[in-house]
Design a protein around this motif. Structure first.
Motif, mmCIF file in Angstrom:
data_model
loop_
_atom_site.group_PDB
_atom_site.id
_atom_site.type_symbol
_atom_site.label_atom_id
_atom_site.label_comp_id
_atom_site.label_asym_id
_atom_site.label_seq_id
_atom_site.Cartn_x
_atom_site.Cartn_y
_atom_site.Cartn_z
ATOM 1 N N THR A 188 0.810 -1.200 0.000
ATOM 2 C CA THR A 188 0.000 0.000 0.000
ATOM 3 C C THR A 188 0.852 1.262 0.000
ATOM 4 N N TRP A 189 1.970 1.239 0.764
ATOM 5 C CA TRP A 189 2.768 2.454 0.877
ATOM 6 C C TRP A 189 3.400 2.869 -0.428
ATOM 7 N N LEU A 190 3.528 1.901 -1.355
ATOM 8 C CA LEU A 190 4.103 2.226 -2.651
ATOM 9 C C LEU A 190 3.164 3.100 -3.484
ATOM 10 N N ARG A 191 1.888 3.161 -3.091
ATOM 11 C CA ARG A 191 0.942 4.001 -3.827
ATOM 12 C C ARG A 191 1.134 5.479 -3.500
ATOM 13 N N LYS A 192 1.981 5.784 -2.542
ATOM 14 C CA LYS A 192 2.280 7.161 -2.172
ATOM 15 C C LYS A 192 3.728 7.455 -2.567
ATOM 16 N N PRO A 193 3.980 7.750 -3.838
ATOM 17 C CA PRO A 193 5.358 7.877 -4.315
ATOM 18 C C PRO A 193 6.125 9.038 -3.715
ATOM 19 N N TRP A 194 5.432 9.976 -3.032
ATOM 20 C CA TRP A 194 6.108 11.138 -2.462
ATOM 21 C C TRP A 194 6.793 10.829 -1.142
ATOM 22 N N VAL A 195 6.454 9.700 -0.509
ATOM 23 C CA VAL A 195 6.984 9.398 0.826
ATOM 24 C C VAL A 195 8.505 9.238 0.789
ATOM 25 N N GLY A 196 8.999 8.425 -0.127
ATOM 26 C CA GLY A 196 10.435 8.167 -0.202
ATOM 27 C C GLY A 196 11.252 9.425 -0.481
ATOM 28 N N PRO A 197 10.942 10.166 -1.563
ATOM 29 C CA PRO A 197 11.703 11.393 -1.832
ATOM 30 C C PRO A 197 11.631 12.404 -0.697
ATOM 31 N N LEU B 48 11.693 15.321 11.506
ATOM 32 C CA LEU B 48 11.838 13.874 11.296
ATOM 33 C C LEU B 48 10.576 13.128 11.705
ATOM 34 N N THR B 49 10.030 13.460 12.858
ATOM 35 C CA THR B 49 8.825 12.763 13.314
ATOM 36 C C THR B 49 7.614 13.138 12.474
ATOM 37 N N CYS B 50 7.591 14.347 11.929
ATOM 38 C CA CYS B 50 6.447 14.770 11.131
ATOM 39 C C CYS B 50 6.328 13.955 9.853
ATOM 40 N N VAL B 51 7.472 13.610 9.262
ATOM 41 C CA VAL B 51 7.448 12.777 8.059
ATOM 42 C C VAL B 51 6.814 11.427 8.372
ATOM 43 N N VAL B 52 7.146 10.868 9.529
ATOM 44 C CA VAL B 52 6.549 9.593 9.940
ATOM 45 C C VAL B 52 5.051 9.765 10.153
ATOM 46 N N GLN B 53 4.657 10.893 10.756
ATOM 47 C CA GLN B 53 3.254 11.116 11.083
ATOM 48 C C GLN B 53 2.360 11.213 9.849
ATOM 49 N N ILE B 54 2.841 11.783 8.770
ATOM 50 C CA ILE B 54 1.995 11.946 7.588
ATOM 51 C C ILE B 54 2.113 10.764 6.628
ATOM 52 N N TRP B 55 2.891 9.746 6.997
ATOM 53 C CA TRP B 55 3.032 8.551 6.169
ATOM 54 C C TRP B 55 1.758 7.721 6.303
ATOM 55 N N PRO B 56 0.928 7.626 5.267
ATOM 56 C CA PRO B 56 -0.365 6.934 5.391
ATOM 57 C C PRO B 56 -0.239 5.475 5.833
ATOM 58 N N TRP B 57 0.756 4.759 5.302
ATOM 59 C CA TRP B 57 0.921 3.351 5.660
ATOM 60 C C TRP B 57 1.208 3.184 7.144
ATOM 61 N N PHE B 58 2.107 3.994 7.680
ATOM 62 C CA PHE B 58 2.443 3.910 9.104
ATOM 63 C C PHE B 58 1.245 4.293 9.965
ATOM 64 N N ARG B 59 0.539 5.339 9.554
ATOM 65 C CA ARG B 59 -0.604 5.809 10.324
ATOM 66 C C ARG B 59 -1.704 4.763 10.396
ATOM 67 N N ALA B 60 -1.943 4.041 9.289
ATOM 68 C CA ALA B 60 -3.000 3.033 9.261
ATOM 69 C C ALA B 60 -2.561 1.724 9.917
ATOM 70 N N ARG B 61 -1.286 1.380 9.772
ATOM 71 C CA ARG B 61 -0.802 0.087 10.269
ATOM 72 C C ARG B 61 -0.485 0.127 11.771
ATOM 73 N N PHE B 62 0.005 1.256 12.251
ATOM 74 C CA PHE B 62 0.433 1.359 13.655
ATOM 75 C C PHE B 62 -0.204 2.586 14.321
ATOM 76 N N PRO B 63 -1.516 2.565 14.548
ATOM 77 C CA PRO B 63 -2.184 3.745 15.134
ATOM 78 C C PRO B 63 -1.656 4.106 16.519
ATOM 79 N N ALA B 64 -1.288 3.111 17.327
ATOM 80 C CA ALA B 64 -0.765 3.414 18.670
ATOM 81 C C ALA B 64 0.576 4.137 18.577
#
Length: 218
Positions: free
Chosen positions: A2-11, A60-76
């Motif tokens: 799923t995270w690959l559908r957000k191509p902006w995350v890596g760059p 650094l933490t903000c990038v993690v926070q807006i990552w849709p895959w991380f937000r959906a997979r690890f809500p805690a």
């Protein structure tokens, strides 16, 4: 995945990590002479160190926070990282930014921009935090996007600084050049991305084309 559908995350992650790796180390040495901003005001350097370190945590933490895959997979973990973003990142970086922004050596234009940016950064982040606590997640997302834009505006600030230098070097007196570049880059660095993000938040989603109905034969 799923995270690959957000191509902006890596760059985006690459740019942020590279920026922090370049900007942070000089402020971890304790050597005032390595600071990229010099000021005769005594408390300026320690407050600048606090600002840079905590702003690095925030970006650094903000990038993690807006990552849709991380937000959906690890809500805690999303909630835990969000607390770090607010309490160890934006709050100390914003408060120290208020002071060093007011005491900037680059003139009144940059001074007003820096103070306003710090106030809005703190306000947007608090509104995002409050919306999440009240389980108003739609509002939380909007305020968090605004907070994120101001968090990463330091990167676009540098881009505008280069463009301003290329445009005004040799055209304004050398003594006035730092204040001119700083005035342009500090304002353009956060106002333009914020206006773009506001347009994006208020845009009307495209409606899917209506399915054509086949005529029923009589």
């Amino acid at each position: 995945m799923t995270w690959l559908r957000k191509p902006w995350v890596g760059p985006l992650a690459f740019v942020v990590v590279a920026f922090v790796a370049f900007s942070l180390p000089p402020y971890l040495t304790g050597d005032r002479l390595q600071s990229r901003v010099q000021s005769d005001w005594g408390p300026h350097y320690p407050l600048l160190v606090v600002h840079v370190v905590c702003a690095s945590i925030a970006i650094l933490t903000c990038v993690v926070q807006i990552w849709p895959w991380f937000r959906a997979r690890f809500p805690a973990w999303h909630r835990r990282v969000g607390r770090v973003y607010v309490l160890a990142g934006v709050l100390p970086a914003g408060l120290s930014g208020l002071v060093i922004g007011w005491m900037t050596p680059f003139g009144p234009v940059a001074q007003v921009s820096n103070v306003l940016l710090a106030v809005l950064w703190l306000a947007f982040t608090w509104l995002a935090w409050r919306a999440a606590r009240q389980r108003r997640f739609r509002d939380h997302r909007k305020w968090m996007i605004r907070s994120f834009v101001l968090t990463v505006s330091i990167i676009t600030n540098r881009i505008w600084g280069v463009l301003a230098f290329l445009a005004f070097a040799g055209r304004v007196p050398e003594a006035e050049l730092p204040a001119t570049i700083s005035g342009i880059s500090t304002w353009a660095g956060w106002t333009i991305p914020l206006l773009i993000s506001q347009w994006w938040l208020e845009r009307k989603p495209r409606r899917a084309p209506a399915e054509r109905r086949e005529a029923v034969p009589v």
